[in-house]
Design a protein around this motif. Sequence first.
Motif, PDB file in Angstrom:
ATOM      1  N   ARG A 265      55.479 122.676  78.551  1.00  0.00           N
ATOM      2  CA  ARG A 265      55.086 121.432  77.845  1.00  0.00           C
ATOM      3  C   ARG A 265      56.222 120.942  76.950  1.00  0.00           C
ATOM      4  NH1 ARG A 265      49.016 123.053  75.988  1.00  0.00           N
ATOM      5  NH2 ARG A 265      47.986 122.631  77.983  1.00  0.00           N
ATOM      6  N   GLU A 266      56.841 121.866  76.246  1.00  0.00           N
ATOM      7  CA  GLU A 266      57.958 121.498  75.364  1.00  0.00           C
ATOM      8  C   GLU A 266      59.122 120.958  76.184  1.00  0.00           C
ATOM      9  OE1 GLU A 266      60.163 120.836  71.951  1.00  0.00           O
ATOM     10  OE2 GLU A 266      58.036 121.188  72.192  1.00  0.00           O
ATOM     11  N   GLU A 267      59.398 121.578  77.325  1.00  0.00           N
ATOM     12  CA  GLU A 267      60.482 121.091  78.192  1.00  0.00           C
ATOM     13  C   GLU A 267      60.170 119.683  78.703  1.00  0.00           C
ATOM     14  OE1 GLU A 267      60.721 124.136  81.158  1.00  0.00           O
ATOM     15  OE2 GLU A 267      62.103 125.364  79.976  1.00  0.00           O
ATOM     16  N   ARG A 268      58.911 119.451  79.102  1.00  0.00           N
ATOM     17  CA  ARG A 268      58.521 118.105  79.561  1.00  0.00           C
ATOM     18  C   ARG A 268      58.627 117.089  78.429  1.00  0.00           C
ATOM     19  NH1 ARG A 268      54.035 120.643  82.786  1.00  0.00           N
ATOM     20  NH2 ARG A 268      52.824 120.305  80.893  1.00  0.00           N
ATOM     21  N   ARG A 269      58.214 117.491  77.218  1.00  0.00           N
ATOM     22  CA  ARG A 269      58.295 116.590  76.065  1.00  0.00           C
ATOM     23  C   ARG A 269      59.751 116.240  75.775  1.00  0.00           C
ATOM     24  NH1 ARG A 269      59.700 116.552  71.076  1.00  0.00           N
ATOM     25  NH2 ARG A 269      60.112 118.780  70.939  1.00  0.00           N
TER      26      ARG A 269
ATOM     27  N   ASP B 285      54.202 130.529  78.465  1.00  0.00           N
ATOM     28  CA  ASP B 285      54.924 129.818  79.543  1.00  0.00           C
ATOM     29  C   ASP B 285      54.486 128.355  79.605  1.00  0.00           C
ATOM     30  OD1 ASP B 285      56.279 132.108  80.194  1.00  0.00           O
ATOM     31  OD2 ASP B 285      55.018 132.602  81.943  1.00  0.00           O
ATOM     32  N   LEU B 286      53.174 128.139  79.499  1.00  0.00           N
ATOM     33  CA  LEU B 286      52.655 126.776  79.514  1.00  0.00           C
ATOM     34  C   LEU B 286      53.188 125.978  78.325  1.00  0.00           C
ATOM     35  CD1 LEU B 286      50.775 124.753  80.885  1.00  0.00           C
ATOM     36  CD2 LEU B 286      48.908 125.647  79.489  1.00  0.00           C
ATOM     37  N   ALA B 287      53.255 126.597  77.165  1.00  0.00           N
ATOM     38  CA  ALA B 287      53.780 125.922  75.970  1.00  0.00           C
ATOM     39  C   ALA B 287      55.251 125.595  76.147  1.00  0.00           C
ATOM     40  CB  ALA B 287      53.563 126.798  74.738  1.00  0.00           C
ATOM     41  N   VAL B 288      56.014 126.506  76.747  1.00  0.00           N
ATOM     42  CA  VAL B 288      57.441 126.259  76.992  1.00  0.00           C
ATOM     43  C   VAL B 288      57.607 125.097  77.967  1.00  0.00           C
ATOM     44  CG1 VAL B 288      59.525 127.212  78.070  1.00  0.00           C
ATOM     45  CG2 VAL B 288      58.235 128.574  76.421  1.00  0.00           C
TER      46      VAL B 288
END
Length: 121
Positions: free
Chosen positions: A21-25, A16-19
Amino acid sequence: MNQLYNDERRGQKIRDLAVRREERRVFREQELAAAAATIQRQRDEYTFERQFLQNYAATASSDAADQQAWAVGAAKRHTQQTCVQEALQAELCAARRQLQDEQALLRHTQVTHRHEEVVAE
């Protein structure tokens, strides 16, 4: 079993954290792309406006030079016409004086001729 559940839960949090982070990026990249597009659009508008103003200034300068040249030509033509008119006026006055002189001479000749006829009688 608790350990397996905790590990699975921890793995889900990491995913979830990786998702996120990817959404923020992706969101930051989209914001940067939008900002870059805005800057490019403003540059294009500035360039277009500057070119328009340069062309306008060049045209205005050319028009002003044309008008100045026309005004100089008109002044020269006016001066020439004034000189011609003054010369014609002087010729007219000279012709009138000559006519008056010739008329006076004619009258004098006619009076003298009559006087001679009267004396001859």
